[in-house]
Scaffold this active site. Structure first.
Site, PDB file in Angstrom:
ATOM      1  CB  CYS A 129     -18.827 -38.546  38.543  1.00  0.00           C
ATOM      2  SG  CYS A 129     -19.744 -38.348  40.076  1.00  0.00           S
ATOM      3  CG  HIS A 130     -14.635 -38.677  43.190  1.00  0.00           C
ATOM      4  ND1 HIS A 130     -15.340 -39.864  43.118  1.00  0.00           N
ATOM      5  CD2 HIS A 130     -13.396 -38.986  43.631  1.00  0.00           C
ATOM      6  CE1 HIS A 130     -14.539 -40.849  43.527  1.00  0.00           C
ATOM      7  NE2 HIS A 130     -13.361 -40.345  43.836  1.00  0.00           N
TER       8      HIS A 130
ATOM      9  CD  GLU B 152     -10.535 -41.602  45.154  1.00  0.00           C
ATOM     10  OE1 GLU B 152     -11.626 -42.159  45.347  1.00  0.00           O
ATOM     11  OE2 GLU B 152     -10.211 -41.130  44.046  1.00  0.00           O
TER      12      GLU B 152
ATOM     13  CE1 TYR C 231     -16.746 -33.231  34.249  1.00  0.00           C
ATOM     14  CE2 TYR C 231     -15.179 -31.451  34.604  1.00  0.00           C
ATOM     15  CZ  TYR C 231     -16.172 -32.270  35.078  1.00  0.00           C
ATOM     16  OH  TYR C 231     -16.610 -32.143  36.369  1.00  0.00           O
TER      17      TYR C 231
ATOM     18  CG  ASN D   4     -22.553 -41.005  38.139  1.00  0.00           C
ATOM     19  OD1 ASN D   4     -23.097 -42.059  37.859  1.00  0.00           O
ATOM     20  ND2 ASN D   4     -21.539 -40.937  38.976  1.00  0.00           N
TER      21      ASN D   4
END
Length: 105
Positions: free
Chosen positions: A62-63, A90, A32, A55
């Site tokens: 946003c993850h 991912e 962040y 969001n």
């Protein structure tokens, strides 16, 4: 006026944050704080978190934004378990329950 400038600055910051988060590739994360710094407001990590909490746009991953200590934080689409599962899928590297943070340039 001063309040108009503040509104414009907030809108500009919000757009910068969205664009930065959009650019995080699969398998990578930013904290962040890193997002806030890249958006030009290094002390606004909490504001970034608040934005990501609200969001729901599919094109803003946003993850891929996590806490500076590597803990993943919350996720508005299934909680922290869903967020961890997505990040692992991912290719993000974990050390236990924390993401291994690689310093960004």
């Amino acid at each position: 006026t001063k309040s108009m400038k503040k509104h414009i600055d907030q809108k500009d910051f919000s757009e910068k944050v969205r664009n930065i988060v959009r650019s995080i590739p699969k398998g990578k994360v930013l904290t962040y704080g890193e997002v806030a710094r890249k958006a030009g407001s290094p002390k606004a990590a909490r504001a970034v978190g608040t934005m990501m909490k609200g969001n729901y746009a599919a094109d803003i991953p946003c993850h891929r934004v996590v806490r500076s200590d590597g803990s993943i934080g919350e996720y508005n689409r299934g909680g922290s378990v869903a967020k961890a599962k997505l990040l692992k899928k991912e290719g993000v590297v974990f050390d236990g329950t924390r993401v291994v943070i690689q310093k960004q340039k």
